[in-house]
Design a protein around this motif. Structure first.
Motif, PDB file in Angstrom:
ATOM      1  N   LYS A 420      42.712 -37.026 -63.158  1.00 26.74           N
ATOM      2  CA  LYS A 420      42.296 -36.039 -62.161  1.00 26.74           C
ATOM      3  C   LYS A 420      43.397 -35.869 -61.106  1.00 26.74           C
ATOM      4  O   LYS A 420      43.766 -34.753 -60.742  1.00 26.74           O
ATOM      5  CB  LYS A 420      40.985 -36.480 -61.518  1.00 26.74           C
ATOM      6  N   HIS A 421      43.920 -37.001 -60.643  1.00 27.27           N
ATOM      7  CA  HIS A 421      44.981 -36.960 -59.633  1.00 27.27           C
ATOM      8  C   HIS A 421      46.182 -36.160 -60.153  1.00 27.27           C
ATOM      9  O   HIS A 421      46.772 -35.346 -59.436  1.00 27.27           O
ATOM     10  CB  HIS A 421      45.396 -38.396 -59.304  1.00 27.27           C
ATOM     11  N   TYR A 422      46.485 -36.377 -61.402  1.00 29.05           N
ATOM     12  CA  TYR A 422      47.625 -35.723 -62.036  1.00 29.05           C
ATOM     13  C   TYR A 422      47.414 -34.202 -62.110  1.00 29.05           C
ATOM     14  O   TYR A 422      48.269 -33.406 -61.709  1.00 29.05           O
ATOM     15  CB  TYR A 422      47.778 -36.362 -63.415  1.00 29.05           C
ATOM     16  N   HIS A 423      46.235 -33.804 -62.580  1.00 29.92           N
ATOM     17  CA  HIS A 423      45.966 -32.359 -62.696  1.00 29.92           C
ATOM     18  C   HIS A 423      45.782 -31.710 -61.328  1.00 29.92           C
ATOM     19  O   HIS A 423      46.163 -30.547 -61.138  1.00 29.92           O
ATOM     20  CB  HIS A 423      44.754 -32.114 -63.598  1.00 29.92           C
ATOM     21  N   ASP A 424      45.194 -32.452 -60.395  1.00 30.19           N
ATOM     22  CA  ASP A 424      45.091 -31.904 -59.027  1.00 30.19           C
ATOM     23  C   ASP A 424      46.489 -31.623 -58.482  1.00 30.19           C
ATOM     24  O   ASP A 424      46.709 -30.629 -57.779  1.00 30.19           O
ATOM     25  CB  ASP A 424      44.382 -32.904 -58.100  1.00 30.19           C
ATOM     26  N   THR A 425      47.432 -32.494 -58.813  1.00 28.98           N
ATOM     27  CA  THR A 425      48.804 -32.301 -58.323  1.00 28.98           C
ATOM     28  C   THR A 425      49.434 -31.071 -58.984  1.00 28.98           C
ATOM     29  O   THR A 425      50.101 -30.273 -58.310  1.00 28.98           O
ATOM     30  CB  THR A 425      49.654 -33.559 -58.589  1.00 28.98           C
ATOM     31  N   ILE A 426      49.204 -30.905 -60.263  1.00 31.60           N
ATOM     32  CA  ILE A 426      49.706 -29.682 -60.925  1.00 31.60           C
ATOM     33  C   ILE A 426      49.131 -28.454 -60.209  1.00 31.60           C
ATOM     34  O   ILE A 426      49.848 -27.497 -59.905  1.00 31.60           O
ATOM     35  CB  ILE A 426      49.317 -29.666 -62.418  1.00 31.60           C
ATOM     36  N   ASP A 427      47.827 -28.502 -59.911  1.00 29.20           N
ATOM     37  CA  ASP A 427      47.199 -27.358 -59.241  1.00 29.20           C
ATOM     38  C   ASP A 427      47.799 -27.108 -57.866  1.00 29.20           C
ATOM     39  O   ASP A 427      47.899 -25.958 -57.420  1.00 29.20           O
ATOM     40  CB  ASP A 427      45.686 -27.583 -59.120  1.00 29.20           C
ATOM     41  N   ARG A 428      48.205 -28.174 -57.199  1.00 27.56           N
ATOM     42  CA  ARG A 428      48.828 -27.981 -55.881  1.00 27.56           C
ATOM     43  C   ARG A 428      50.189 -27.295 -56.024  1.00 27.56           C
ATOM     44  O   ARG A 428      50.584 -26.502 -55.180  1.00 27.56           O
ATOM     45  CB  ARG A 428      48.967 -29.328 -55.158  1.00 27.56           C
ATOM     46  N   TYR A 429      50.899 -27.587 -57.089  1.00 27.97           N
ATOM     47  CA  TYR A 429      52.144 -26.842 -57.348  1.00 27.97           C
ATOM     48  C   TYR A 429      51.825 -25.376 -57.635  1.00 27.97           C
ATOM     49  O   TYR A 429      52.473 -24.473 -57.120  1.00 27.97           O
ATOM     50  CB  TYR A 429      52.915 -27.453 -58.525  1.00 27.97           C
ATOM     51  N   LEU A 430      50.810 -25.148 -58.455  1.00 27.19           N
ATOM     52  CA  LEU A 430      50.480 -23.761 -58.818  1.00 27.19           C
ATOM     53  C   LEU A 430      50.038 -22.977 -57.591  1.00 27.19           C
ATOM     54  O   LEU A 430      50.260 -21.770 -57.496  1.00 27.19           O
ATOM     55  CB  LEU A 430      49.382 -23.740 -59.889  1.00 27.19           C
ATOM     56  N   ALA A 431      49.396 -23.677 -56.641  1.00 24.68           N
ATOM     57  CA  ALA A 431      48.929 -23.006 -55.418  1.00 24.68           C
ATOM     58  C   ALA A 431      50.035 -22.872 -54.379  1.00 24.68           C
ATOM     59  O   ALA A 431      49.821 -22.303 -53.306  1.00 24.68           O
ATOM     60  CB  ALA A 431      47.749 -23.792 -54.832  1.00 24.68           C
ATOM     61  N   GLY A 432      51.224 -23.422 -54.665  1.00 22.75           N
ATOM     62  CA  GLY A 432      52.334 -23.320 -53.715  1.00 22.75           C
ATOM     63  C   GLY A 432      52.288 -24.374 -52.606  1.00 22.75           C
ATOM     64  O   GLY A 432      53.074 -24.322 -51.673  1.00 22.75           O
ATOM     65  N   GLU A 433      51.360 -25.344 -52.686  1.00 24.38           N
ATOM     66  CA  GLU A 433      51.301 -26.402 -51.651  1.00 24.38           C
ATOM     67  C   GLU A 433      52.395 -27.449 -51.862  1.00 24.38           C
ATOM     68  O   GLU A 433      52.758 -28.186 -50.964  1.00 24.38           O
ATOM     69  CB  GLU A 433      49.945 -27.117 -51.705  1.00 24.38           C
ATOM     70  N   LEU A 434      52.874 -27.569 -53.057  1.00 24.56           N
ATOM     71  CA  LEU A 434      53.975 -28.450 -53.402  1.00 24.56           C
ATOM     72  C   LEU A 434      55.028 -27.569 -54.087  1.00 24.56           C
ATOM     73  O   LEU A 434      54.681 -26.519 -54.621  1.00 24.56           O
ATOM     74  CB  LEU A 434      53.492 -29.567 -54.348  1.00 24.56           C
ATOM     75  N   PRO A 435      56.305 -27.952 -54.101  1.00 21.16           N
ATOM     76  CA  PRO A 435      56.825 -29.263 -53.722  1.00 21.16           C
ATOM     77  C   PRO A 435      56.902 -29.454 -52.211  1.00 21.16           C
ATOM     78  O   PRO A 435      56.953 -28.483 -51.441  1.00 21.16           O
ATOM     79  CB  PRO A 435      58.247 -29.231 -54.305  1.00 21.16           C
ATOM     80  N   ALA A 436      56.931 -30.751 -51.834  1.00 24.85           N
ATOM     81  CA  ALA A 436      57.137 -31.100 -50.447  1.00 24.85           C
ATOM     82  C   ALA A 436      58.568 -30.733 -50.060  1.00 24.85           C
ATOM     83  O   ALA A 436      59.475 -30.832 -50.888  1.00 24.85           O
ATOM     84  CB  ALA A 436      56.920 -32.597 -50.268  1.00 24.85           C
ATOM     85  N   ARG A 437      58.748 -30.281 -48.855  1.00 25.27           N
ATOM     86  CA  ARG A 437      60.088 -29.955 -48.361  1.00 25.27           C
ATOM     87  C   ARG A 437      60.475 -30.939 -47.276  1.00 25.27           C
ATOM     88  O   ARG A 437      59.615 -31.479 -46.588  1.00 25.27           O
ATOM     89  CB  ARG A 437      60.111 -28.534 -47.772  1.00 25.27           C
ATOM     90  N   GLY A 438      61.759 -31.153 -47.098  1.00 27.21           N
ATOM     91  CA  GLY A 438      62.227 -32.045 -46.046  1.00 27.21           C
ATOM     92  C   GLY A 438      61.863 -31.479 -44.675  1.00 27.21           C
ATOM     93  O   GLY A 438      61.565 -30.299 -44.538  1.00 27.21           O
ATOM     94  N   ALA A 439      61.894 -32.368 -43.648  1.00 27.52           N
ATOM     95  CA  ALA A 439      61.526 -31.932 -42.298  1.00 27.52           C
ATOM     96  C   ALA A 439      62.524 -30.906 -41.788  1.00 27.52           C
ATOM     97  O   ALA A 439      63.677 -30.905 -42.164  1.00 27.52           O
ATOM     98  CB  ALA A 439      61.490 -33.138 -41.380  1.00 27.52           C
TER      99      ALA A 439
END
Ligand code: FES
Ligand SMILES: [Fe+2]
Length: 439
Positions: A420-439
């Motif tokens: 679940k954690h893995y697929h939730d993370t894929i979904d966060r990429y698809l939603a544009g919430e990831l990747p994380a960007r530097g400060a």
């Protein structure tokens, strides 16, 4: 309790609908928003040691060229000639002074600069060597592997890997040798395989012999999820699991006997107290290991000396690590077909000088022989090895199931939470919430 209609509807909205594994449109989004924004473990340092050595790897529709530079660093480029788009290198490994395109003969330096174009005066824009270079890709080395990220604005690899970066320091991965390197083209989506490696729930049914040598019950397994979609599962090993205890079968077996003998412990003295083998081996390896050349044990926790620390590296790598082995399982799309992938089943091991004893793997042992060559074949043509073969049959059936009208979504057990954690993370990429960007 009676099931109401609304509850029935709810079950129809269970996670992991089949289209995640079968739809070309889903893959196209996944490619644009996730695959091209993540760090990918792609090459191996010691396979391209000299300046001019190169390695080509395919990932989905892309081909990526990694080249050892004259200063010892590695650069990665899209494997695309900037004249009219020909593949620059067609082979997987090689060594060269200049990267030459076979079509019209353009020549690039190892750092990607164009050095030669035929008839340069004939280009209205001026000599192409003045402004053309290969398109490079962020590239870093870690744990003896070469990692690339197609996102020019990516965070450093260390930040991307989170706790895994520190946890891998205790394994001498960079010095390990490759004792297994089988790869197969699989008729299933790459996530089907990664999901499988995210859980140990399948062990009793799919690998029924393993509870004779490890604890496969979730109640005695430690599960972790990390930011960024990564995960870790610590499985106690080198002792019979509780399911073996409950079966009433004899608990001492050849595998445990051999491991005890390797470390100068008497198997007979453990009959009747087989569950104590794990701790006894930890103590003995701690005591005797350094004199046999296993100096890295000093930096390991007791658990690492016997157990399987099973890492998930987002998005496509799983590693089952033992004190002396790194079993690397990698899955990646093949072209743009969501129902195909390439699966790499590779094994790296420590090679202490003069050590002739075999090295432990998740399902047995491997002899410390010479390094092996890569082998790539269609699934079914050759064996991928016992453990992987036991897994892969399910993968194919599951891919078929995902195309069925009768598949309503998955019903995940708590111990499958890393899926679940893995697929939730894929979904966060698809939603544009990831990747994380530097400060
Ligand atoms: S496409 Fe490479 S030289 Fe023309
Ligand atoms: Fe498995």
């Amino acid at each position: 309790m009676k099931t109401t209609l609304s509850e029935t509807r709810h079950t129809n909205a269970l996670p992991l609908p089949g289209h995640r594994y079968t739809s070309a449109a889903f893959f196209a989004e996944e490619w644009e928003r996730m695959w091209t924004k993540v760090w990918l473990l792609l090459g191996r340092e010691d396979e391209m040691p000299e300046p001019g050595d190169y390695q080509v790897e395919e990932v989905g529709p892309e081909s990526i060229l990694m080249v050892r530079q004259r200063d010892g660093s590695v650069k990665a480029f899209y494997n695309v000639c900037q004249h009219r788009g020909n593949r620059l290198k067609y082979d997987s490994f090689g060594s060269t002074d200049r990267l030459t395109c076979v079509y019209h003969g353009w020549q690039y330096d190892l750092d990607g600069r164009l050095l030669y174009a035929q008839d340069p005066e004939d280009f209205p824009q001026g000599d192409p060597c003045r402004f053309i270079r290969l398109v490079d890709i962020p590239c870093e080395s870690f744990a003896g592997f070469i990692w690339v990220n197609m996102d020019p604005d990516c965070v450093p690899l260390k930040q991307y890997l989170g706790p895994i970066h520190a946890l891998w320091q205790s394994y001498p991965v960079a010095e390990m040798k490759r004792l297994g390197a089988k790869s197969a083209r699989m008729p299933c989506n790459w996530k089907v395989i990664q999901d499988n490696f995210a859980e140990s729930y399948h062990l009793p049914a799919t690998h029924p012999s393993t509870n004779a040598i490890l604890e496969d019950h979730y109640a005695d397994t430690d599960f972790y999820t990390f930011d960024g979609g990564h995960g870790l599962m610590k499985m106690k090993a080198l002792m019979p699991g509780v399911r073996a205890l409950e079966s009433g079968a004899p608990l001492m077996n050849d595998f445990l006997r051999e491991r005890l003998r390797e470390w100068d412990l008497d198997p007979v003295s453990f009959v009747g107290r087989e569950r104590e083998i794990r701790v006894a081996l930890q103590q003995q390896k701690r005591k005797v290991g350094p004199s046999r050349g296993y100096h890295h044990y000093a930096a390991m926790e007791d658990s690492q000396l016997t157990d399987y620390w099973h890492f998930m590296v987002f998005p496509n790598v799983a590693v089952s690590a033992t004190s002396d082995g790194f079993h690397l399982m990698r899955q990646r799309p093949l072209g743009a077909d969501p129902a195909r992938c390439r699966f790499d089943n590779w094994f790296y091991a420590t090679m202490p000088e003069g050590e002739a004893r075999p090295v432990q793997t998740p399902v047995g042992v491997v002899a410390r022989d010479a390094e092996v060559e890569h082998e790539l074949f269609d699934y079914g043509e050759k064996s991928l090895g016992r453990g992987a073969e036991e897994d892969m049959g399910n993968m194919l059936g599951q891919q078929q199931g995902f195309m069925s009208r009768g598949y309503r979504g998955a019903l995940l057990a708590g111990q499958e939470g890393r899926i679940k954690h893995y697929h939730d993370t894929i979904d966060r990429y698809l939603a544009g919430e990831l990747p994380a960007r530097g400060a």
